[in-house]
Design a protein around this motif. Structure first.
Motif, PDB file in Angstrom:
ATOM      1  N   VAL A   1       0.857  -1.191   0.000  1.00  0.00           N
ATOM      2  CA  VAL A   1       0.000   0.000   0.000  1.00  0.00           C
ATOM      3  C   VAL A   1       0.885   1.231   0.000  1.00  0.00           C
ATOM      4  CG1 VAL A   1      -1.779   1.306   1.230  1.00  0.00           C
ATOM      5  CG2 VAL A   1      -1.811  -1.202   1.285  1.00  0.00           C
ATOM      6  N   THR A   2       0.612   2.158  -0.901  1.00  0.00           N
ATOM      7  CA  THR A   2       1.320   3.439  -0.953  1.00  0.00           C
ATOM      8  C   THR A   2       0.346   4.544  -0.582  1.00  0.00           C
ATOM      9  OG1 THR A   2       2.782   2.648  -2.716  1.00  0.00           O
ATOM     10  CG2 THR A   2       2.626   5.035  -2.400  1.00  0.00           C
ATOM     11  N   VAL A   3       0.673   5.278   0.456  1.00  0.00           N
ATOM     12  CA  VAL A   3      -0.154   6.402   0.902  1.00  0.00           C
ATOM     13  C   VAL A   3       0.516   7.697   0.470  1.00  0.00           C
ATOM     14  CG1 VAL A   3      -1.107   7.627   2.896  1.00  0.00           C
ATOM     15  CG2 VAL A   3      -1.083   5.122   2.867  1.00  0.00           C
ATOM     16  N   ALA A   4      -0.260   8.598  -0.111  1.00  0.00           N
ATOM     17  CA  ALA A   4       0.259   9.886  -0.573  1.00  0.00           C
ATOM     18  C   ALA A   4      -0.504  11.022   0.086  1.00  0.00           C
ATOM     19  CB  ALA A   4       0.146   9.989  -2.092  1.00  0.00           C
ATOM     20  N   ALA A   5       0.220  12.000   0.588  1.00  0.00           N
ATOM     21  CA  ALA A   5      -0.384  13.212   1.145  1.00  0.00           C
ATOM     22  C   ALA A   5       0.004  14.386   0.260  1.00  0.00           C
ATOM     23  CB  ALA A   5       0.090  13.452   2.576  1.00  0.00           C
ATOM     24  N   THR A   6      -0.984  14.977  -0.399  1.00  0.00           N
ATOM     25  CA  THR A   6      -0.748  16.147  -1.248  1.00  0.00           C
ATOM     26  C   THR A   6      -1.190  17.378  -0.477  1.00  0.00           C
ATOM     27  OG1 THR A   6      -1.096  14.855  -3.259  1.00  0.00           O
ATOM     28  CG2 THR A   6      -1.263  17.245  -3.445  1.00  0.00           C
ATOM     29  N   ILE A   7      -0.234  18.218  -0.134  1.00  0.00           N
ATOM     30  CA  ILE A   7      -0.503  19.411   0.665  1.00  0.00           C
ATOM     31  C   ILE A   7      -0.480  20.629  -0.240  1.00  0.00           C
ATOM     32  CG2 ILE A   7       0.400  20.916   2.491  1.00  0.00           C
ATOM     33  CD1 ILE A   7       1.363  18.415   3.924  1.00  0.00           C
ATOM     34  N   ALA A   8      -1.538  21.443  -0.145  1.00  0.00           N
ATOM     35  CA  ALA A   8      -1.664  22.632  -0.979  1.00  0.00           C
ATOM     36  C   ALA A   8      -1.885  23.846  -0.087  1.00  0.00           C
ATOM     37  CB  ALA A   8      -2.823  22.472  -1.957  1.00  0.00           C
ATOM     38  N   THR A   9      -1.061  24.870  -0.285  1.00  0.00           N
ATOM     39  CA  THR A   9      -1.188  26.113   0.459  1.00  0.00           C
ATOM     40  C   THR A   9      -1.123  27.286  -0.508  1.00  0.00           C
ATOM     41  OG1 THR A   9       1.209  26.087   0.843  1.00  0.00           O
ATOM     42  CG2 THR A   9      -0.184  25.179   2.587  1.00  0.00           C
ATOM     43  N   ARG A  10      -1.478  28.457  -0.038  1.00  0.00           N
ATOM     44  CA  ARG A  10      -1.374  29.638  -0.870  1.00  0.00           C
ATOM     45  C   ARG A  10       0.095  29.982  -1.113  1.00  0.00           C
ATOM     46  NH1 ARG A  10      -5.285  30.802   3.095  1.00  0.00           N
ATOM     47  NH2 ARG A  10      -7.438  31.051   2.305  1.00  0.00           N
ATOM     48  N   PRO A  11       0.417  30.574  -2.252  1.00  0.00           N
ATOM     49  CA  PRO A  11       1.803  30.969  -2.501  1.00  0.00           C
ATOM     50  C   PRO A  11       2.297  31.978  -1.461  1.00  0.00           C
ATOM     51  CG  PRO A  11       0.504  31.083  -4.513  1.00  0.00           C
ATOM     52  CD  PRO A  11      -0.462  30.896  -3.385  1.00  0.00           C
TER      53      PRO A  11
END
Length: 280
Positions: free
Chosen positions: A268-278
């Motif tokens: 199992v591969t878990v991915a966390a994609t974190i998005a913030t304002r520039p």
């Protein structure tokens, strides 16, 4: 009106695997979680993310459209003594109607592909703090052996995703790899899925995007594999009716023939994609 996950909720709460501890360490580091923040969990299910995040936040708002999921989460919170979670019925299309306070972090585990991926970040812009952000958690796992799909197909017909209103094209740790049949974990469709998350977030106001992944081996008993099938919208107990026990028995025999020691292992591969304002 309940969703296709209504009868699946108890199995979802019991059998869906937890996310790795490294995920929470990452969120603590990136969002300085110290018990004073407010967290929103969109598509919370029974609290797969909400419950582990509760000790790290002042308050967690767990939002899901399925009352049975919220009931499971509320019961688990009582058992664990987590009293700083609000369980709210709603969906991502109604963020503005939830009357939320300022949010420091929004987590989405296994549900982003079911949302309007343009509208949701735009709506979150109005409630997320200046230094807040979004964390979309997905997971990709190797497919179960073909006997699982073969037995399910004999009882329910081909799995085309119609039961939960989606084409079977994406999944997460909250929606295991068998949500898409017979795709290898490192197949091109999985990379496309991850790129889709990153691309939609990069085009939003939260355009500073990075993804962290963890790979692990998951060991499941036969009972756990069966429970995971019942946790799916497209193979929930309600769909089997009075044939549920027959399906369980047949699948158990098929799995034991495939795994004589009763243990199923997959990556199992878990991915966390974190998005913030520039940053300015």
């Amino acid at each position: 009106m309940s969703t296709p996950y209504a009868s699946a909720a108890p199995y979802y709460a019991r059998y869906r695997p937890p996310y790795p501890g490294e995920l929470y360490a990452l969120l603590v580091d990136r969002f300085a979680l110290d018990g004073s923040q407010t967290v929103l969990d969109l598509g919370a299910g029974p609290g797969t993310l909400s419950l582990p995040l509760a000790p790290l936040a002042e308050h967690v708002y767990a939002v899901d459209p399925e009352p049975a999921m919220l009931a499971e989460g509320c019961a688990l919170a009582e058992e664990q003594g987590s009293r700083n979670i609000s369980w709210l019925r709603g969906d991502a299309a109604g963020i503005g109607r939830l009357c939320l306070p300022r949010i420091d972090l929004c987590v989405i585990g296994g549900a982003f592909h079911r949302m309007d991926r343009v509208r949701v970040p735009a709506d979150l812009d109005a409630v997320l703090a200046p230094r807040g952000g979004i964390a979309v958690v997905t997971s990709v796992a190797a497919a179960w052996p073909s006997v699982v799909d073969e037995v399910r197909t004999r009882f329910l017909g081909p799995d085309d995703g119609a039961a939960d209103g989606t084409a079977v094209t994406t999944r997460s740790a909250d929606e295991p790899a068998d949500e898409r049949a017979d795709e290898p974990a490192d197949g091109p469709a999985d990379m496309e899925e991850l790129r889709d998350v990153e691309d939609h977030l990069a085009k939003s106001v939260f355009s500073r995007v990075e993804t962290t992944t963890w790979v692990r081996s998951a060991h499941c008993t036969v009972d756990q594999v069966i429970g995971l099938q019942f946790s799916r919208a497209c193979s929930s107990p309600a769909l089997f009716g009075d044939r549920k026990d027959a399906f369980e028995s047949e699948l158990r025999h098929a799995l034991l023939d495939h795994y004589p020691d009763g243990t199923c292992t997959r990556t199992v591969t878990v991915a966390a994609t974190i998005a913030t304002r520039p940053r300015r």
